[in-house]
Design an enzyme around this catalytic site. Structure first.
Site, PDB file in Angstrom:
ATOM      1  N   ASP A  42      -2.440   6.401  -5.651  1.00 33.40           N
ATOM      2  CA  ASP A  42      -2.724   5.396  -4.635  1.00 33.40           C
ATOM      3  C   ASP A  42      -2.852   3.999  -5.232  1.00 33.40           C
ATOM      4  O   ASP A  42      -3.710   3.748  -6.071  1.00 33.40           O
ATOM      5  CB  ASP A  42      -4.025   5.775  -3.915  1.00 33.40           C
ATOM      6  CG  ASP A  42      -4.312   4.903  -2.711  1.00 33.40           C
ATOM      7  OD1 ASP A  42      -3.380   4.250  -2.209  1.00 33.40           O
ATOM      8  OD2 ASP A  42      -5.465   4.876  -2.264  1.00 33.40           O
TER       9      ASP A  42
ATOM     10  N   ASP B  93       0.815  -1.210   0.000  1.00 35.04           N
ATOM     11  CA  ASP B  93       0.000   0.000   0.000  1.00 35.04           C
ATOM     12  C   ASP B  93       0.847   1.256   0.000  1.00 35.04           C
ATOM     13  O   ASP B  93       1.592   1.513   0.947  1.00 35.04           O
ATOM     14  CB  ASP B  93      -0.894  -0.024   1.238  1.00 35.04           C
ATOM     15  CG  ASP B  93      -1.827   1.173   1.313  1.00 35.04           C
ATOM     16  OD1 ASP B  93      -2.137   1.748   0.257  1.00 35.04           O
ATOM     17  OD2 ASP B  93      -2.233   1.524   2.425  1.00 35.04           O
TER      18      ASP B  93
END
Length: 427
Positions: free
Chosen positions: A310, A103
């Site tokens: 992201d 992430d």
């Protein structure tokens, strides 16, 4: 997954799983990993339509809650599930596989550990600290403070982590040290001693049972990018396969091999000083066909650092006022009637047929313009083609769907994110 002022948005359309292992320390300046489409990888009977449906469902849930590559670098694999990218590392002595969500919106790596007072189901055994000869805790006190990181504090003489995410996911446990191992492109194994991670003993998450925690690729000092030191050079890149190539391998590169350059590359400056350790950039506009639509705030100005890049999000998430203008521009430049999405996941859909002509869409970043391919901005499943944007007032993100078939490089030292159109099947 993204952490936003001590909170993380966990579920996403795609997951990178990095399969890596470090052992003897080597003179290596980088490494690389592969990416797999996890739904197809673990269930080859799933159709492309079902893979896309699963991915979009998870993304909506989340918001609502070359010449450019140099040899001899560290490498790892990413496994793409419909909602998360997982990365595999090895921890401990003897080494144990750890598979966790990769992430860019999180910093601290954590995994579930024994003894666990409350843990979510996972496919692999919990990490057993007592079985590792290299495991250690971090002591603290008045003259020996814990690392000055978010969500880390001293309790009973030991450093603890305590992280809550906005979807109800959380992890609490001991800030710990271990030996981290990963593979490199020259087929050697490198070893990182005293890698700091969170040993979670009270956890809750909505991962698939494949994952045991998170591997933080964010910009903070506790992230794996920073802790790899000279092996990463504080830079990494990845190249994500399109949905229509299920089961194919994608890659994530660290260090020298993470360089993104050559014809067609645009370099977008990161905007420092924003909340959290996200990769904030400035999106000036989207151009739909011949219509340029500025991304302005209520004052009419383009806000610096108004969107994050992201890996934990699937779609492009935008505020309602901006999304509505893009939607209207697509409608005006598409010679076809709107068709409702029976699943109510998308606001704008058209019936897919040979006569459907959809307008081009360009992302106008401060630093350069990206002409997006049709599969970056429209999702086609069943009889429908739908605009792959979603509305969010608080979490504005440029997700992985728009990043497919681009080399995307993050360079923390230079303060840039680079994009290069690329066939990721050749990366």
């Amino acid at each position: 997954m993204a952490t936003y002022t001590a909170a993380c948005f966990l579920d996403s359309l795609l997951v990178f799983v990095v399969l890596t292992s470090f052992s003897a320390a080597q003179n290596i300046s980088g490494f690389t990993a592969n990416l797999y489409q996890l739904d197809a990888f673990y269930n080859p009977n799933l159709s492309q339509m079902e893979i896309i449906r699963r991915a979009i469902a998870r993304s909506v849930w989340r918001v609502n809650m070359s010449s450019s590559i140099t040899p001899n670098s560290p490498t790892s694999d990413l496994i793409r599930q419909a909602n998360i990218f997982f990365m595999k590392i090895r921890l401990g002595t003897p080494p144990v596989d750890i598979i966790a969500v990769a992430d860019t919106g999180s910093d601290l790596t954590w995994t579930q550990c024994q003894p666990c007072t409350r843990c979510f189901p996972q496919r692999e055994p919990l990490f057993n600290t007592r079985a590792s000869s290299s495991y250690g805790t971090i002591h603290c006190g008045p003259s020996q403070p814990c690392p000055p990181w978010n969500d880390v504090g001293c309790l009973n003489g030991l450093c603890h982590h305590d992280i809550d995410y906005v979807d109800g996911t959380y992890t609490r446990g001991l800030l710990s040290t271990e030996t981290l191992r990963m593979d490199s492109t020259d087929h050697s194994t490198v070893q990182i001693p005293n890698y700091i991670f969170g040993c979670g003993m009270d956890n809750n998450a909505r991962f698939s049972e494949l994952g045991s925690g998170i591997i933080g690729l964010g910009a903070g000092p506790e992230s794996i990018v920073a802790q790899l030191g000279h092996l990463s050079g504080r830079k990494f890149s990845y190249c994500l396969m399109p949905f229509n190539l299920p089961g194919r391998v994608s890659h994530i590169h660290f260090g020298d091999r993470a360089a993104v350059r050559g014809p067609g590359t645009i370099i977008v400056p990161l905007v420092p000083g924003r909340p959290g350790n996200f990769y904030h950039v400035t999106l000036e506009a989207f151009t739909v066909g011949t219509t340029r639509i500025p991304f302005t705030d209520r004052s009419g100005a383009v806000e610096q650092g108004n969107i994050i890049i992201d890996s934990g999000s699937t779609l492009i998430s935008l505020p309602r006022h901006f999304y509505a203008q893009i939607k209207q521009a697509v409608i005006m430049q598409t010679n076809a009637p709107e068709v409702p999405d029976p699943d109510r996941r998308f606001e704008l859909c058209f019936r897919k047929d040979r006569s459907l002509q959809l307008p081009s869409i360009v992302a106008n970043f401060r630093g350069g313009n990206l002409l997006l391919k049709r599969f970056n901005v429209f999702v086609t499943f069943g009889p429908l083609s739908c605009l792959a944007f979603e509305v969010s007032e608080n979490f504005i993100a440029y997700g992985v769907l728009a990043q497919q078939d681009f080399l995307v490089g993050f360079d923390q030292n230079a303060g840039t994110v680079s994009f290069k159109p690329f066939q990721c099947s050749h990366a």
